[in-house]
Design a protein around this motif. Structure first.
Motif, PDB file in Angstrom:
ATOM      1  N   ASP A  28      73.776 -13.693  31.322  1.00  4.76           N
ATOM      2  CA  ASP A  28      75.033 -13.004  31.613  1.00  4.76           C
ATOM      3  C   ASP A  28      74.722 -11.531  31.806  1.00  4.76           C
ATOM      4  N   VAL A  69      73.465 -10.474  27.940  1.00  5.49           N
ATOM      5  CA  VAL A  69      73.075 -11.507  26.982  1.00  5.49           C
ATOM      6  C   VAL A  69      72.350 -12.649  27.693  1.00  5.49           C
ATOM      7  N   ARG A  94      68.742 -18.667  22.704  1.00  4.80           N
ATOM      8  CA  ARG A  94      70.180 -18.876  22.841  1.00  4.80           C
ATOM      9  C   ARG A  94      70.915 -17.637  22.339  1.00  4.80           C
ATOM     10  N   ASP A  95      71.804 -17.132  23.199  1.00 10.22           N
ATOM     11  CA  ASP A  95      72.686 -16.017  22.845  1.00 10.22           C
ATOM     12  C   ASP A  95      71.922 -14.821  22.278  1.00 10.22           C
ATOM     13  N   ARG A 128      72.133 -16.214  27.558  1.00 11.54           N
ATOM     14  CA  ARG A 128      72.883 -17.315  26.944  1.00 11.54           C
ATOM     15  C   ARG A 128      71.970 -18.477  26.579  1.00 11.54           C
ATOM     16  N   TYR A 129      71.090 -18.841  27.501  1.00 11.50           N
ATOM     17  CA  TYR A 129      70.159 -19.937  27.226  1.00 11.50           C
ATOM     18  C   TYR A 129      68.968 -19.832  28.157  1.00 11.50           C
ATOM     19  N   HIS A 188      80.692 -18.342  36.331  1.00  8.98           N
ATOM     20  CA  HIS A 188      80.061 -18.549  35.031  1.00  8.98           C
ATOM     21  C   HIS A 188      78.611 -18.075  34.992  1.00  8.98           C
ATOM     22  N   ASP A 225      70.179 -19.182  31.827  1.00  6.03           N
ATOM     23  CA  ASP A 225      71.566 -18.719  31.924  1.00  6.03           C
ATOM     24  C   ASP A 225      71.648 -17.307  31.337  1.00  6.03           C
TER      25      ASP A 225
END
Length: 392
Positions: free
Chosen positions: A159, A164, A174-175, A166-167, A239, A157
């Motif tokens: 962004d 970033v 993470r993040d 996210r995962y 998303h 994931d």
């Protein structure tokens, strides 16, 4: 390593028309201005207005097409991208390896580097990326051309707008504000995206998706991914996780997935899932894909059953994609194609059974691509940012 604040450096006049003209010439050129107008549905005046600043900056050039010379008059003039005008670095990060390439403005790979991942901590991976980037910046000096951007491709994931990760399950991140961190240590403008979407960009521009407005790229291997192009746009969704067919639950009684759900496609057809299934079915101490493949090719029924099940899961997932989006083509790629002979029939059968009506006529093809092509996709996302393309 430079640590200056990266400047925002883009092609002059990054208007929608200029971006459209540039990408059209990039993916289909060289083209005459009349052909550009026809392909883009822009007027001749609009094409001229878009081309002018790009030519003034040296990103587009004109050549006489001697072969197209009419019986009377001047030869036709072709517009093309000057690939040597700028360089870009693309980096693909896996759980085990970092692959980096130096590519030109036409996304042709000039230099490639590979480095094993021994520590998945973000700081350690960033240090490795920084070292590879420095090597490629040194290589770029030999070409006498400036590197204008860095593209990073990471699974999971991601962004892109926020920069970033996210995962990322295979890195256990993470993040992680990867754009900010990488920009600081390299001094380059940085773009980060999901690795499958990045590869989809490269396929859309230069590969099996070129000239197709609607297609899907399904990748099989450590994970099961899917990049989507709808009406000429790479789709990330509201998303940012559109196309995550690896986490489509298809068997409520299936094995647990690392995402927390049960019976996901990836929990059945990902490399780790197949290896685990082969080990359970055969009792053999199989630890990697090569061992699982060897047993299956030897005819072991337990090993072959694991690949049969994987093929059925992948085929059902492709059927779901085709039913929902109706793409003209589905391209299957990824390192998992090494086992394609073991589950090709199951993929086809499950896809045909799942596809509704004429959706079964979708062109499903395989296209083996090395990880360097994924890094090339990362470079393509940097080129997108450079030329001001809004792809999502």
């Amino acid at each position: 390593m430079r640590s200056t604040t990266p400047r925002i450096d883009v092609v002059p006049a990054p208007t929608p028309a200029a971006s459209l003209v540039f990408t059209t010439v990039l993916t289909h050129g060289p083209l005459t201005r009349i052909e550009i107008s026809r392909r883009t549905a822009l007027s001749s005046a609009a094409v001229t207005k878009a081309v002018r600043p790009l030519m003034a900056a040296g990103y587009l050039v004109e050549d006489a097409d001697e072969e197209a010379r009419p019986s009377l008059g001047r030869p036709a003039t072709l517009v093309r991208v000057d690939g040597g005008r700028a360089l870009f670095i693309g980096v693909k990060v896996t759980g085990d390896e970092i692959i980096a390439v130096l590519a030109d403005l036409c996304c042709r790979i000039r230099v490639a580097r590979h480095l094993p991942v021994t520590d998945r901590d973000p700081g350690a991976v960033l240090a490795s990326i920084s070292g590879l980037v420095q090597e490629l910046l040194t290589e770029a000096e030999g070409f006498g051309v400036e590197v204008r951007g860095l593209g990073l491709a990471v699974s999971g994931d991601v962004d892109r707008a926020a920069g970033v990760v996210r995962y990322s399950p295979f890195l256990d991140w993470r993040d992680v504000p990867l754009v900010e961190l990488a920009s600081t240590v390299t001094g380059l403008p940085v773009t980060v995206d999901n690795d499958v979407r990045a590869l989809t960009v490269a396929e859309q521009w230069f590969g099996a998706g070129a000239g197709i407005s609607d297609f899907a790229l399904v990748t099989v291997g450590a994970g099961i991914g899917c990049g989507l192009v709808v009406h000429g746009k790479v789709v990330s969704g509201a998303h940012g996780v559109a196309g995550e067919i690896g986490h489509l639950p298809i068997d409520p009684l299936g094995p647990p997935c690392h995402c927390g759900n049960t019976g996901c496609v990836e929990a059945i057809a990902g490399d780790a899932a197949i290896i685990r299934r082969v080990r359970e079915a055969t009792g053999a101490p199989v630890t990697d894909s090569a061992g699982a493949l060897e047993l299956a090719h030897q005819g072991d029924p337990g090993a072959r059953e694991a690949y049969t099940r994987a093929g059925e899961a992948i085929g059902r997932a492709i059927g779901a994609v085709v039913n929902v989006l109706g793409p003209q083509r589905v391209i299957i790629s990824g390192e998992g194609l090494a086992a394609y002979d073991l589950f090709a029939e199951q993929i086809r059968d499950a896809f045909t059974a799942s596809a509704f009506g004429t959706a079964a006529q979708c062109d499903v093809m395989t296209r083996p691509l090395p990880f360097e092509e994924w890094a090339r996709g990362a470079a393509a996302t940097a080129i997108q940012s450079f030329i001001g393309i809004d792809t999502y």
